[in-house]
Design an enzyme around this catalytic site. Structure first.
Site, PDB file in Angstrom:
ATOM      1  N   SER A   1      -2.731  -2.073   2.863  1.00 27.34           N
ATOM      2  CA  SER A   1      -1.163  -1.975   3.104  1.00 27.34           C
ATOM      3  C   SER A   1      -0.605  -3.195   2.526  1.00 27.34           C
ATOM      4  CB  SER A   1      -0.867  -2.008   4.627  1.00 27.34           C
ATOM      5  OG  SER A   1       0.354  -2.249   5.034  1.00 27.34           O
TER       6      SER A   1
ATOM      7  N   TYR B   1      -2.273  -5.359  13.589  1.00 28.11           N
ATOM      8  CA  TYR B   1      -2.599  -4.283  12.324  1.00 28.11           C
ATOM      9  C   TYR B   1      -2.516  -5.324  11.227  1.00 28.11           C
ATOM     10  CZ  TYR B   1      -1.179  -0.953   8.988  1.00 28.11           C
ATOM     11  OH  TYR B   1      -1.159   0.040   7.708  1.00 28.11           O
TER      12      TYR B   1
ATOM     13  N   LYS C   1      -5.704  -5.659   7.989  1.00 27.90           N
ATOM     14  CA  LYS C   1      -5.593  -5.376   6.596  1.00 27.90           C
ATOM     15  C   LYS C   1      -5.817  -6.606   5.955  1.00 27.90           C
ATOM     16  CE  LYS C   1      -4.352  -1.086   7.178  1.00 27.90           C
ATOM     17  NZ  LYS C   1      -5.269  -0.174   6.869  1.00 27.90           N
TER      18      LYS C   1
ATOM     19  N   SER D   1       4.673   9.599   7.743  1.00 27.07           N
ATOM     20  CA  SER D   1       3.466  10.219   8.386  1.00 27.07           C
ATOM     21  C   SER D   1       3.747  10.337   9.868  1.00 27.07           C
ATOM     22  CB  SER D   1       2.222   9.193   7.807  1.00 27.07           C
ATOM     23  OG  SER D   1       2.344   8.108   8.555  1.00 27.07           O
TER      24      SER D   1
END
Length: 321
Positions: free
Chosen positions: A187, A200, A204, A235
């Site tokens: 990402s 998160y 990554k 998404s």
């Protein structure tokens, strides 16, 4: 002589303007832009065995449709077998594939003890694995100080240790054949610190560290590594995005009015990156793409401004990659 100098200066100015226009209108980095226009077509992947995790929705689902359209033989993995069968049925309408060209392998990235057996099943069916796309993962929305270490650990298990485990299980076949390609869906949050919540973002960043080392170690065995860094896309990530508490999810939907890329466009550019075996690509609209450039090349200035201006201030209503 003077005329030649002015001509050279004029050419430089024109080239700079063209480059600036490319940057302003871009939805990916300059190298990927070039590859999409002048590089190798994804059609060169025809016949390759490509294993995509997280293939039941989002970028993964769009990517397998893209790969099916050029004739790749596919292995589809995710936790929900019924959704994988739906995706397989759609793949068969996308390109010149037969039922035997697409294998459904239900897989939970956290259940690492099952990964070796899954690899054996795929090798029994296709005899080889040409490309592994580590796409499966979960997002998270929570403040750093409020997030339980239990959640941090679960995010690491899903987003980092899961892909590492599956890659380690796949690599022996690739090394034995001296041919393979590992693709990792990272990402821009793995490049731009603070863009999204800590757990998160941390996972990554970790992917880059581990797989950059793999690139170096396996170069002599002809194993390529591609890091794909998407920005905001539409998404269903929010439906299962974790929060600060174990077992609690955001359960929301993305706002149709936000500036996000369609998963189909992200998948199309990802297929180009795979076909051209690019090391790292950034796929995003501005301003996130511009932030990524600034963080890459002017890190101190970027971080200073992000902190002072609160550019990436956490807001529960704001969603990202």
């Amino acid at each position: 002589m003077v005329d030649v100098v002015f001509l050279c200066i004029g050419c430089v100015v024109v080239l700079c303007v063209i480059q600036l226009l490319r940057l302003i209108t871009a939805d990916c980095d300059l190298v990927l832009q070039w590859a999409s226009k002048f590089g190798k077509s994804p059609k060169r992947l025809r016949g390759k065995v490509v294993w995509v995790t997280g293939a039941s929705s989002g970028i993964g689902e769009s990517l397998v449709y893209e790969l099916a359209s050029v004739g790749c033989r596919l292995v589809l993995s995710a936790r929900r077998e019924e959704e994988l069968n739906r995706v397989k049925k759609q793949c068969l309408t996308c390109g010149p594939l037969q039922d035997n060209d697409i294998m459904v392998v239900p897989l939970d990235m956290v259940k690492q003890h099952e990964h070796a057996d899954a690899v054996k099943k795929v090798l029994q069916h296709f005899k080889q694995i040409d490309i592994l796309v580590n796409n499966a993962g979960r997002s998270q929305r929570a403040e750093w100080v409020k997030t339980s270490v239990v959640v941090d650990r679960e995010m690491l298990e899903t987003n980092v240790l899961g892909p590492l485990s599956l890659t380690k299980a796949v690599l022996p076949d690739m090394i034995a054949r001296r041919d393979g390609h590992i693709v990792v869906m990272s990402s821009v949050a793995g490049k731009v610190g603070g863009l999204l919540p800590g757990s998160y973002t941390g996972t990554k960043y970790a992917l880059h560290g581990w797989f950059e080392r793999l690139r170096i170690e396996q170069y002599s065995d002809n194993i390529n590594v591609t890091m794909v860094c998407p920005g905001p896309v539409y998404s269903n990530l929010l439906a299962i995005a974790m929060t600060e508490e174990k077992g609690k999810v955001v359960g929301g939907e993305m706002d149709a009015g936000e500036k996000r890329m369609a998963t189909s466009r992200c998948a199309s550019l990802t297929a180009v990156a795979i076909a051209n075996q690019l090391d790292e690509v950034w796929i995003s609209f501005h301003p996130v793409l511009a932030y990524t450039y600034v963080y890459q090349y002017l890190p101190s200035i970027a971080r200073s401004q992000a902190c002072k201006r609160g550019i990436f201030q956490f807001r529960k209503s704001r969603e990202g990659q």
